[in-house]
Write an enzyme that holds these catalytic residues in place. Structure first.
Site, PDB file in Angstrom:
ATOM      1  N   ASP A   1      -1.596  -4.631  12.374  1.00 31.72           N
ATOM      2  CA  ASP A   1      -0.213  -4.553  13.262  1.00 31.72           C
ATOM      3  C   ASP A   1       0.045  -3.717  13.840  1.00 31.72           C
ATOM      4  O   ASP A   1       0.445  -3.460  14.859  1.00 31.72           O
ATOM      5  CB  ASP A   1       0.870  -5.270  12.327  1.00 31.72           C
ATOM      6  CG  ASP A   1       0.355  -6.750  11.485  1.00 31.72           C
ATOM      7  OD1 ASP A   1      -0.626  -7.330  11.651  1.00 31.72           O
ATOM      8  OD2 ASP A   1       1.242  -6.825  10.599  1.00 31.72           O
TER       9      ASP A   1
ATOM     10  N   THR B   1      -9.073  -9.524   7.186  1.00 27.98           N
ATOM     11  CA  THR B   1     -10.180  -8.537   7.076  1.00 27.98           C
ATOM     12  C   THR B   1      -9.793  -7.095   7.177  1.00 27.98           C
ATOM     13  O   THR B   1     -10.525  -6.120   6.750  1.00 27.98           O
ATOM     14  CB  THR B   1     -11.177  -8.705   8.182  1.00 27.98           C
ATOM     15  OG1 THR B   1     -10.316  -8.815   9.430  1.00 27.98           O
ATOM     16  CG2 THR B   1     -11.738  -9.967   8.010  1.00 27.98           C
TER      17      THR B   1
ATOM     18  N   SER C   1       7.135  -8.274  14.349  1.00 29.74           N
ATOM     19  CA  SER C   1       8.441  -7.794  14.876  1.00 29.74           C
ATOM     20  C   SER C   1       8.955  -6.536  14.014  1.00 29.74           C
ATOM     21  O   SER C   1       9.284  -5.573  14.268  1.00 29.74           O
ATOM     22  CB  SER C   1       9.461  -8.780  14.581  1.00 29.74           C
ATOM     23  OG  SER C   1       9.605  -9.325  13.197  1.00 29.74           O
TER      24      SER C   1
ATOM     25  N   GLY D   1       5.506 -14.133  12.635  1.00 30.56           N
ATOM     26  CA  GLY D   1       3.901 -13.712  12.448  1.00 30.56           C
ATOM     27  C   GLY D   1       3.621 -12.851  13.424  1.00 30.56           C
ATOM     28  O   GLY D   1       2.409 -12.800  13.707  1.00 30.56           O
TER      29      GLY D   1
ATOM     30  N   GLU E   1       5.713   0.257   6.158  1.00 29.60           N
ATOM     31  CA  GLU E   1       5.606  -1.223   5.945  1.00 29.60           C
ATOM     32  C   GLU E   1       5.575  -1.414   4.576  1.00 29.60           C
ATOM     33  O   GLU E   1       6.014  -1.971   3.818  1.00 29.60           O
ATOM     34  CB  GLU E   1       4.625  -1.941   6.769  1.00 29.60           C
ATOM     35  CG  GLU E   1       4.392  -3.255   6.397  1.00 29.60           C
ATOM     36  CD  GLU E   1       5.504  -4.340   7.132  1.00 29.60           C
ATOM     37  OE1 GLU E   1       5.685  -3.801   8.274  1.00 29.60           O
ATOM     38  OE2 GLU E   1       5.837  -5.261   6.729  1.00 29.60           O
TER      39      GLU E   1
END
Ligand code: GLA
Length: 386
Positions: free
Chosen positions: A176, A36, A131, A128, A164
Site C-alpha cells: 500500500d 503476495t 486510506s 480497502g 502501519e
C-alpha cells in the site's frame, strides 16, 4: 496556497497563518497480486486519483499538533518526546507512527523541530483502498522535505509500513505504501516486494476505452484481528516446513512436492501464493503487449484462487465478480486484504454505469447492504503540491 484547498483552510482555521507547504499522497487499488507482498513476492497496484492532503509548518519548539477534517477530528497536541516513546493512539497513530518510524530509521528525533499538520482526505475509509497508507505517506513526504531527511521513495515506503505495523498492529506488507509513493499517471506499479525494485507499467486503459470500476461492498474488513493475521502465519509456517525463506521461493513446479508435505488447507494457501505470483508476472507481460483480454482472464483466475484456495473472499465480493462476468467485463476480482472491502472490474467505459446498477440490483435481491461504485484512474504518487 489558497483557502479553497481544504487542508490549507483547516490549517489556517486551527493553527493560524500559512503552512510551509502542501503535500499529497494517494490511496491505491491492487490490479493483481494479493497477499503476495509479505511473502516476498510480486504485486501490481496503482495509485488512485483520491488522496490525503496535508498542510504542514515547522515550529520553533518540540510541540506537535495535528488536526483533521474527519468527523470528530479535534486538534491533538503532543511532543516529539512522547511520540519517540510511542505514546499515541486513535487515528493520530498514523501521522505519529510515521514520526516514530523516522526515528527508528535513523532520524534523530531529539534534534528536529516540532510541527503543525492539518490533514484532509477523499480516500474512502474502510473500503480497502488504503486510506491509512495515504495519510502515512502524505505525512512521510512532508516531513522528509521539511526535516531535510533525504530518504528515497523505497525508504519512505518502509517508514510508512513500520508506522502501519506499529500504529495499528496490523502485520501488513509494503504494497500500500509503495503504491502510494511510486504511482504514476496512467501506469501500474510492478513491485518486487523482496528487493523493493519497481517498474512502472503503462496501462493505457482510458485510451483503449476502458474504465476501472471499484465496488465498495460496505462489508467491514477485519485486518488487524482476524483472517489477515491467520493467513500470514499460515504462509510463514508453510515456508518453514518447506525449508525456504519465503513462499516467493516456491516454484510452480514445486507444488506437487509441497502437496505431499503439507496438510490440505496449508497446501491450498501455498498454492494461492505461488500461482498468484505467477499471475502477476504474466499480467505484466500481457499489459505490456496490450493483451487486455489475457490480463482480464488472469483477474478472474486470481479471484477464484482467493475464493477457493486462500479463502479470503465474502459472498458480496463473489457477487460483484459474478455479475461483472455475466455482463462480459474484461476482468474482475476482489482487491486488497479481503474479508470485505472492494472489488474491481475492468470494462468498456460506457458500460460502467450499467454494471454499477446491475450490482446494486443483485445485492438488493440477495438482501445485502447497498454497495457504492465509483471509477478510479491511475494517478501520480505522493509528492509536494505547493
Ligand atoms: C492489505 C495489506 C497489504 C497486502 C494486502 C493483500 O492491503 O495492507 O500489505 O498484504 O492487504 O494483498
Amino acid at each position: 496556497m489558497s483557502g479553497h484547498e481544504p487542508a490549507a483552510a483547516l490549517f489556517a482555521d486551527r493553527f493560524g497563518g500559512e503552512p510551509d507547504g502542501l503535500w499529497r499522497a494517494p490511496g491505491r487499488v491492487n490490479l493483481i497480486g494479493e497477499h503476495t507482498d509479505y511473502n516476498d513476492g510480486f504485486v501490481l497496484p496503482f495509485a488512485i486519483d483520491r488522496a490525503a492532503h496535508v498542510a504542514v509548518a515547522l515550529r520553533e519548539d518540540r510541540t506537535v499538533r495535528i488536526a483533521s477534517t474527519f468527523e470528530g477530528g479535534d486538534t491533538i497536541e503532543t511532543t516529539l518526546d512522547d511520540i519517540a516513546d510511542r505514546r499515541f493512539s486513535g487515528w493520530s497513530a498514523y501521522p505519529f507512527g510515521v514520526v516514530w518510524a523516522f526515528g527508528e530509521a535513523g532520524t534523530d528525533l531529539a534534534a528536529v523541530r516540532g510541527f503543525d499538520l492539518a490533514v484532509d482526505s477523499d480516500v474512502p475509509v474502510g473500503a480497502g483502498l488504503s486510506s491509512s497508507a495515504a495519510i502515512e505517506m502524505a505525512t512521510a513526504v512532508a516531513l522528509n522535505d521539511l526535516w531535510e531527511v533525504g530518504a528515497d521513495r523505497a525508504a519512505l515506503a518502509r517508514i510508512g509500513r513500520r508506522a502501519e505495523n506499529v500504529a495499528v498492529g496490523a502485520p501488513t506488507g509494503i504494497m500500500d505504501q509503495a503504491a502510494s509513493v511510486f504511482g504514476e499517471a496512467d501506469a501500474a506499479v510492478f513491485l518486487d516486494c523482496r528487493t523493493i525494485e519497481v517498474e512502472q507499467v503503462p496501462l493505457g486503459f482510458a485510451a483503449a476505452g476502458l474504465a476501472l470500476l471499484v465496488v465498495d461492498t460496505k462489508v467491514e474488513h477485519a485486518h488487524a484481528t482476524g483472517g489477515y493475521r491467520d493467513r500470514r502465519e499460515a504462509c510463514e509456517r508453510a515456508a518453514k516446513e518447506l525449508g525456504v525463506p519465503a513462499l516467493r521461493d516456491v516454484a510452480l513446479t514445486d507444488l506437487p512436492d509441497a502437496e505431499q508435505r503439507l496438510d490440505p488447507v496449508t497446501f491450498r494457501r501455498v498454492r494461492h501464493i505461488v500461482t498468484e505470483d505467477a499471475r502477476v508476472l504474466r499480467s505484466v507481460e500481457a499489459l505490456k503487449e496490450h493483451h487486455t483480454a489475457a490480463f482480464g482472464a488472469l483477474m478472474y483466475e486470481s479471484h477464484a484462487s482467493m475464493r477457493d484456495d486462500f479463502e479470503i473472499s465474502v459472498p458480496e465480493l463473489d457477487t460483484v465478480v459474478e455479475v461483472a462476468r455475466s455482463r462480459g467485463a474484461v476482468g474482475a476480482r476482489m482487491t486488497g486484504g479481503g474479508f470485505g472491502g472492494s472489488a474491481i472490474a475492468l470494462l468498456p467505459a460506457d458500460e460502467a454505469d450499467a454494471l454499477a446498477e446491475a450490482v446494486v440490483a443483485a445485492f438488493a435481491e440477495r438482501g445485502y447492504r447497498e454497495p457504492a461504485s465509483f471509477r478510479v484512474v491511475p494517478a501520480a504518487g505522493a509528492g509536494r503540491l505547493a
